[in-house]
Scaffold this motif. Structure first.
Motif, mmCIF file in Angstrom:
data_model
loop_
_atom_site.group_PDB
_atom_site.id
_atom_site.type_symbol
_atom_site.label_atom_id
_atom_site.label_comp_id
_atom_site.label_asym_id
_atom_site.label_seq_id
_atom_site.Cartn_x
_atom_site.Cartn_y
_atom_site.Cartn_z
ATOM 1 N N TYR A 120 25.967 92.945 145.551
ATOM 2 C CA TYR A 120 25.651 91.969 146.608
ATOM 3 C C TYR A 120 24.886 92.738 147.692
ATOM 4 C CZ TYR A 120 29.035 88.769 144.488
ATOM 5 O OH TYR A 120 29.700 87.932 143.624
ATOM 6 N N TYR A 121 24.405 92.034 148.695
ATOM 7 C CA TYR A 121 23.629 92.695 149.753
ATOM 8 C C TYR A 121 24.209 92.354 151.118
ATOM 9 C CZ TYR A 121 20.638 93.404 145.800
ATOM 10 O OH TYR A 121 20.191 93.784 144.561
ATOM 11 N N ALA A 122 24.296 93.373 151.954
ATOM 12 C CA ALA A 122 24.926 93.180 153.267
ATOM 13 C C ALA A 122 23.971 93.517 154.397
ATOM 14 C CB ALA A 122 26.161 94.073 153.360
ATOM 15 N N LEU A 123 24.047 92.714 155.456
ATOM 16 C CA LEU A 123 23.325 93.017 156.684
ATOM 17 C C LEU A 123 24.356 93.662 157.607
ATOM 18 C CD1 LEU A 123 20.856 92.795 158.575
ATOM 19 C CD2 LEU A 123 21.640 90.511 159.201
ATOM 20 N N ASP A 124 24.166 94.940 157.899
ATOM 21 C CA ASP A 124 25.131 95.692 158.697
ATOM 22 C C ASP A 124 25.039 95.291 160.163
ATOM 23 O OD1 ASP A 124 26.340 97.973 160.202
ATOM 24 O OD2 ASP A 124 26.668 98.684 158.165
ATOM 25 N N LEU A 125 26.179 94.926 160.738
ATOM 26 C CA LEU A 125 26.192 94.453 162.132
ATOM 27 C C LEU A 125 27.017 95.365 163.036
ATOM 28 C CD1 LEU A 125 26.841 90.752 161.155
ATOM 29 C CD2 LEU A 125 24.664 91.653 161.968
ATOM 30 N N GLY A 126 27.147 96.619 162.639
ATOM 31 C CA GLY A 126 27.930 97.550 163.456
ATOM 32 C C GLY A 126 29.343 97.670 162.945
ATOM 33 N N LYS A 127 30.251 96.921 163.583
ATOM 34 C CA LYS A 127 31.663 97.010 163.168
ATOM 35 C C LYS A 127 31.941 96.236 161.883
ATOM 36 C CE LYS A 127 33.909 97.609 167.651
ATOM 37 N NZ LYS A 127 34.746 96.926 168.632
ATOM 38 N N SER A 128 31.039 95.378 161.495
ATOM 39 C CA SER A 128 31.243 94.568 160.293
ATOM 40 C C SER A 128 29.885 94.243 159.678
ATOM 41 C CB SER A 128 31.980 93.288 160.653
ATOM 42 O OG SER A 128 31.319 92.676 161.728
ATOM 43 N N TYR A 129 29.913 93.459 158.598
ATOM 44 C CA TYR A 129 28.623 93.051 158.029
ATOM 45 C C TYR A 129 28.695 91.636 157.500
ATOM 46 C CZ TYR A 129 30.845 94.890 153.722
ATOM 47 O OH TYR A 129 31.698 95.174 152.689
ATOM 48 N N ARG A 130 27.511 91.089 157.247
ATOM 49 C CA ARG A 130 27.434 89.737 156.693
ATOM 50 C C ARG A 130 26.739 89.831 155.338
ATOM 51 N NH1 ARG A 130 23.817 84.533 158.628
ATOM 52 N NH2 ARG A 130 23.718 83.693 156.538
ATOM 53 N N LEU A 131 27.322 89.192 154.326
ATOM 54 C CA LEU A 131 26.675 89.181 153.007
ATOM 55 C C LEU A 131 25.477 88.238 153.072
ATOM 56 C CD1 LEU A 131 29.685 89.176 150.517
ATOM 57 C CD2 LEU A 131 28.223 91.088 151.156
ATOM 58 N N ILE A 132 24.390 88.642 152.463
ATOM 59 C CA ILE A 132 23.130 87.885 152.557
ATOM 60 C C ILE A 132 23.101 86.758 151.523
ATOM 61 C CG2 ILE A 132 20.606 88.095 152.315
ATOM 62 C CD1 ILE A 132 20.961 91.002 153.455
ATOM 63 N N ASP A 133 22.824 85.542 152.020
ATOM 64 C CA ASP A 133 22.755 84.387 151.124
ATOM 65 C C ASP A 133 21.324 83.850 151.047
ATOM 66 O OD1 ASP A 133 22.359 82.839 153.449
ATOM 67 O OD2 ASP A 133 24.505 82.525 153.694
#
Length: 268
Positions: A120-133
């Protein structure tokens, strides 16, 4: 004073007080919901679980929960974009049983990896990340191929420190930077090739959970048994478990193996 769900609800409510939030309590389900007034996006907290953690760890458990909830709400309220954030896109490894859609029904971008794992692919947001849809990808005019290219390039730039542990004439290496991308380092082909070149025996690799990558220079039959036990233990303890199976790395391919006690593994 015994901690109850209602007392816990009051504590969380106070710590999360924000004029932009709406909060509600569901007595039947014993849950407490926090959401943004404007978008109704938010999350529900199961109070008995928090009470149990509180009884075990005290105020620290509440602090931790408040931090996670605040961070999750912050991410929900942001308008994310990929353009200009290319350096913060990474691949993440998940089990094949991991959902391929978000809760809102958007298709997550993913790619086949092995019979046990998916990328899967993640957008790193510092303390956490969001999986890319797909919606995020379409909004930006990115293609899955470009996304994979960027993520793989960024992955190669992540440093790899290893802890070596020799057991019964086999060498085990552990990669655990705790940056969310330890298992992802299995996708760094140059690194696997380098490890393979330096192996005395066979190179076996395991990703029991997100925060560890295990590599093993297997030089005798016992090595397979040790790796199997080790992988199972890590898999059971992991926050985001991936697979309890390990892989043999050969000819730039990862083959899942069933490890039979005292025998050489059978390829799946």
């Amino acid at each position: 004073m015994k901690m109850t769900s209602l007392k816990m609800k009051k504590i969380i409510e106070e710590r999360l007080s924000n004029p932009d939030y709406n909060t509600s309590y569901n007595r039947d389900k014993d849950t407490f919901r926090v959401e943004w007034k404007a978008t109704k996006k938010g999350m529900s907290i199961t109070l008995p679980n928090v009470v149990a953690k509180y009884n075990e760890r005290g105020d620290e458990a509440v602090e931790e929960l408040v931090e996670h909830v605040t961070e999750a709400l912050r991410i929900m309220n942001e308008d994310h974009q990929l353009t200009g954030m290319e350096k913060h896109i990474y691949p993440v490894i998940r089990a094949t049983s991991f959902p391929t859609e978000t809760k809102a029904g958007n298709k997550l971008i993913c790619k086949e990896h092995t019979a046990e794992t998916r990328i899967y692919y993640a957008l790193d947001l510092g303390k956490s990340y969001r999986l890319i849809d797909e919606t995020l990808l379409e909004k930006e005019d990115f293609t899955p191929e470009r996304l994979n290219e960027i993520a793989t390039f960024n992955l190669r730039s992540l440093k790899i420190d290893m802890k070596k542990d020799p057991v019964a004439d086999n060498d085990f290496y552990f990669v655990a930077h705790q940056d969310g991308y330890d298992a992802s380092r299995i996708l760094n082909e140059a690194f696997l090739e380098e490890m393979k070149a330096n192996c005395k025996g066979e190179l076996a690799v395991a990703v029991p959970h997100q925060d560890v990558l295990i590599l093993a220079d297997i030089q005798n039959k016992t090595g397979y048994d040790i790796l199997a036990q080790m992988t199972m233990k890590f898999f059971a303890e992991g926050r985001i478990p991936i697979t309890s199976l390990s892989f043999i790395y050969e000819d730039k391919k990862l083959d899942p193996v069933f490890i039979l006690a005292k025998n050489r593994p059978e390829k799946k």
